[in-house]
Enzyme design. Structure first.
Site, mmCIF file in Angstrom:
data_model
loop_
_atom_site.group_PDB
_atom_site.id
_atom_site.type_symbol
_atom_site.label_atom_id
_atom_site.label_comp_id
_atom_site.label_asym_id
_atom_site.label_seq_id
_atom_site.Cartn_x
_atom_site.Cartn_y
_atom_site.Cartn_z
ATOM 1 N N ASP A 159 -37.023 -2.480 -0.175
ATOM 2 C CA ASP A 159 -36.247 -3.472 -0.880
ATOM 3 C C ASP A 159 -35.231 -2.687 -1.712
ATOM 4 O O ASP A 159 -35.365 -1.490 -1.914
ATOM 5 C CB ASP A 159 -37.162 -4.344 -1.760
ATOM 6 C CG ASP A 159 -36.474 -5.640 -2.145
ATOM 7 O OD1 ASP A 159 -37.181 -6.617 -2.477
ATOM 8 O OD2 ASP A 159 -35.236 -5.703 -2.073
HETATM 9 C C1 GLC Z 1 -33.274 -8.095 -3.510
HETATM 10 C C2 GLC Z 1 -34.362 -8.879 -2.845
HETATM 11 C C3 GLC Z 1 -34.340 -8.813 -1.348
HETATM 12 C C4 GLC Z 1 -32.900 -8.736 -0.875
HETATM 13 C C5 GLC Z 1 -32.342 -7.403 -1.342
HETATM 14 C C6 GLC Z 1 -30.857 -7.263 -0.970
HETATM 15 O O1 GLC Z 1 -33.713 -7.462 -4.647
HETATM 16 O O2 GLC Z 1 -35.697 -8.635 -3.302
HETATM 17 O O3 GLC Z 1 -34.996 -9.993 -0.850
HETATM 18 O O4 GLC Z 1 -32.839 -8.827 0.533
HETATM 19 O O5 GLC Z 1 -32.486 -7.212 -2.745
HETATM 20 O O6 GLC Z 1 -30.090 -8.158 -1.713
#
Ligand code: GLC
Length: 746
Positions: free
Chosen positions: A262
């Site tokens: 993430d």
């Molecule tokens: C965020 C989210 C994830 C998302 C990523 C990119 O923190 O937890 O679901 O796809 O960052 O934006």
């Protein structure tokens, strides 16, 4: 001249990446180039959250290109309810809006994998045509507790429903030749302190509940990528856990794709690469340098690095950016809006109908509630979408031929101009991760009284929006506000005094408390956050143009305290001025967390989540059971059969015995013997939705239950208890349904 000849000779001798020469390319990459492939280009938003301008403006992240070997950047973008990129760009009048589809919870509420696959197909086409390679979706974390701020992105309390819906979604998106990223793996079931929270869970609950949806989707649909989660699991960070990312994901399930962190997730880059977390997003110089230094220090083997680089290149060669696809920047948004509408139509759940619906469009309709005039298409955070428009209920009803009571219509139209969305900065300077302050209900009593005299019926909408980075406040978000309760009471009193009906529409991202007010409503329609066509969908359901066929993908309990996870879930309060994601940003990755529900969360309810708890251990009844939903017609089920041939083939005949065409859902639960193994009273093992059945028409639905799906996780392996299993075809988790038994012998 000689230099030119040499350069030409070298470039001619240097191969470029192809699908069939990945090992050779890996052998030619320097350590620095390998690190550049594995660590992303960084992001411009706070704390690594997805905001990138490499390739496609407003996408989430990108990998570095290695031009000398013909390795392009690939582009990642959110999100589950639609592609998320900037809708406008400097230097051009062209716009780049994306279709705002129904939220994940509403897709699951359709119980229709065909329509979900169709949504994926349309969404994946926008990913392709806007030049993105991987969509960071679906989100499949289990609805462990109704206060989780991201439940709107997720599907269900049940892993089978979540897994099947996810598999259909992934297949649809990837049918366009673009990738998905099933997330967040795993046990990201709360937002408070999400970067540091340690989820403490038994091996059985992990396998049977929290990993099962990922397992089903990986085995059935092979997502190109999977996103590891921000949190720890039993003391190990999800992105640094070989037992999770290599042993289970690849060893047990046969996952052939790439694992991506993430955004900003995890700490120890060497541990992440060693664990099998291939890509570090969104990436930073410090992560890049840490990877190189770890190899030089001997803390990270080049074999581990090469394994991740190999998988990364296997992903890259599948992507449109590698294949040189010339994207149009012009997907058919009108056609996709119709797909959005079709899915929303099937996801609406009618919870109550005491003769109020269908209603209209003839006569006069009193439309109340600020949300009727400012419909909520989706939730906030990375799961939000830059939609070209949102149809609110006022417009949807007008387009559907309804005549609105003019006094209320005039008041709200003026009032809402003043009261439009006001974002209240609860936690700093990032509006997209906070709740938005709802316009306050303030319609004068006199207008309600007058409308009760002149209108034929009342529709009242209650709205809730919340999202990433923060969980819901019990009193502010889960309970109804005093102003809302007052509106419902006054409307019910005035209209019931005239013998007229009141319908409540719930335009919400997650369940709300029902017991304190539902008696005031003659009908209740749960339309979740239905995407850009929401007002048209709800208007069509209210007048009977669409016969509702949605079913609850979770239980609605009678009060929050009845929830099995309530004693072990954080309670957040609106007045706290901090960003919940980083509530306890301890130095490094300290593990001696001590604060309950914040530093660590104890999954003490174990496998007893949702109906598994309410149907087995709860003392209290529920407000509405898992799987529940009403129709404008009636159905009779007959001729249930169960045949065993390696798998269990279950069939049920469904007949429309009412006066309106409609679709029905058969939910197939299994009750295990539960003698040698502690088992819930029943568990969902399959489901099927009928096609539209005309009055008097029948069809036979067939469902498959693999024998291994009856197993429980015990002593580190799957065990099938011997004895008599009852197969139950039911309308919801508390329905006795049709039964048929099979015996599993030694
Ligand atoms: C965020 C989210 C994830 C998302 C990523 C990119 O923190 O937890 O679901 O796809 O960052 O934006």
């Amino acid at each position: 001249m000689l230099t030119l000849i040499l350069a030409a000779a070298i470039s001619a001798a240097t191969p470029v990446l192809r699908e069939d020469n990945i090992p050779e390319i890996v052998s030619l990459l320097t350590l620095e180039e390998k690190a550049a492939i594995l660590v992303g280009c960084g992001s411009t938003a706070f704390d690594g959250i997805g905001r990138n301008d490499v390739g496609v403006k407003g996408s989430a992240g990108a990998t570095h290109a290695i031009p000398r070997l013909g390795i392009p950047s690939i582009i990642f973008a959110d999100g589950p309810a639609g592609l998320r990129i900037d809708p406008v760009r400097p230097g051009t009048d062209k716009t780049f809006y994306c279709t705002g589809f129904p939220i994940g919870t509403m897709l699951a509420s359709t119980w229709n994998t065909d329509i979900v696959r169709e949504v994926g197909g349309a969404m994946g086409n926008e990913v392709l045509e806007y030049g993105v390679d991987v969509l960071l979706a679906p989100g499949v974390n289990i609805h462990r507790n109704p206060l989780c701020g991201r439940n709107f992105e997720y599907y269900s309390e049940d892993p089978l429903l979540a897994g099947e819906i996810a598999a259909a979604y992934i297949s649809g998106v990837q049918s366009n030749g673009v990738g998905t990223s099933i997330k967040h793996f795993a046990l990201n079931n709360q937002e408070l302190n999400r970067l540091h929270n340690d989820a403490r869970v038994s091996p059985r609950a992990m396998r049977e509940i929290y990993l099962k949806a990922f397992e089903i989707a990986v085995r059935k649909a092979q997502p190109w990528t999977l996103m590891s989660s921000y949190n720890y699991i039993n003391g190990t960070h999800a992105s640094e856990a070989p037992w999770l990312l290599t042993d289970i994901l690849r060893g047990d399930w046969g996952f052939r794709g790439v694992v991506v962190t993430d955004w900003g997730g995890g700490y120890d880059t060497a541990a992440q690469i060693h664990a099998g977390n291939d890509l570090i997003q969104s990436g930073s110089d410090s992560r890049y340098n840490a990877l190189i230094q770890a190899v030089k220090d001997g803390r990270l083997s080049i074999e581990d690095v090469d394994a991740c680089v190999t998988r990364a290149l296997e992903l890259i060669v599948k992507c449109p950016s590698f294949k040189g696809y010339s994207h149009s920047d012009d997907p058919d948004l009108e056609a996709h809006a119709q797909v959005c509408r079709k899915a929303a139509d099937e996801g609406v759940i009618m919870l109550k109908n005491d003769g109020a619906l269908p209603a209209g469009p003839d006569g006069v309709t009193a439309l109340l509630g600020v949300t009727s005039y400012d419909f909520i298409a989706g939730g906030t955070g990375s799961g939000d979408v830059h939609r070209p428009y949102v149809v609110d209920l006022q417009q949807g009803l007008a387009d559907g031929g309804f005549t609105l009571e003019p006094g209320l219509d005039g008041f709200y139209s003026k009032y809402m101009d003043d009261e439009r969305w006001r974002c209240r900065m609860i936690d700093g300077n990032n509006s997209w991760v906070i709740d938005r302050e709802r316009p306050i209900e303030a319609v004068p009593d006199s207008l309600i009284e007058r409308a009760a005299q002149t209108a034929d019926r009342a529709f009242v909408t209650i709205g809730r929006v919340f999202g990433e980075g923060k969980d819901r406040d019990l009193h502010y978000s889960y309970m109804l506000q005093d102003r809302e309760l007052e509106l419902l009471r006054k409307t019910a009193d005035a209209f019931h005094a005239q013998g007229k009906k009141v319908t409540v529409i719930l335009n919400v991202g997650g369940v709300v408390e029902m017991e304190s007010w539902q008696k005031l409503a003659d009908a209740i329609v749960l339309c979740w956050q239905p995407g850009e066509e929401g007002g048209h969908t709800v208007a069509a359901v209210l007048c009977g143009g669409v016969n509702p066929s949605g079913r609850l993908p979770m239980t609605i309990s009678r009060c929050y305290e009845d929830e099995p996870s309530a004693p072990n879930f954080p309670r957040v309060f609106e007045d706290k001025p901090f960003n919940y994601s980083f509530y306890r940003r301890l130095e490094g990755n300290k593990k001696d967390y001590t604060v309950k529900d914040i530093d660590y969360t104890d999954y003490a309810e174990d496998i007893y989540v949702g109906y598994r708890y309410f149907g087995t251990k709860a003392r209290n009844a529920v407000a509405y059971p898992f799987g529940y939903g009403l129709s404008y017609t009636t159905f009779r089920w007959s001729n249930m059969t169960v045949k065993s041939s390696g798998v269990y083939l279950v069939s049920v005949t469904v007949t429309n015995t009412g006066k309106a065409a409609g679709k029905d859902v058969v939910e197939l639960y299994v009750a295990a013997p539960g003698r040698s193994i502690d088992k819930p009273s029943r568990e969902l093992k399959a489901f099927a939705k009928t096609p539209l059945l005309q009055p008097g028409e029948s069809c036979t639905v067939e469902m498959t239950v693999p024998a291994e799906s009856l197993a429980s996780w015990e002593e580190q392996c799957w065990t099938v208890e011997k004895g008599r299993y009852r197969f139950i075809a039911a309308r919801h988790a508390a329905d006795k349904g049709l039964k048929s038994s099979v015996r599993i012998r030694d």
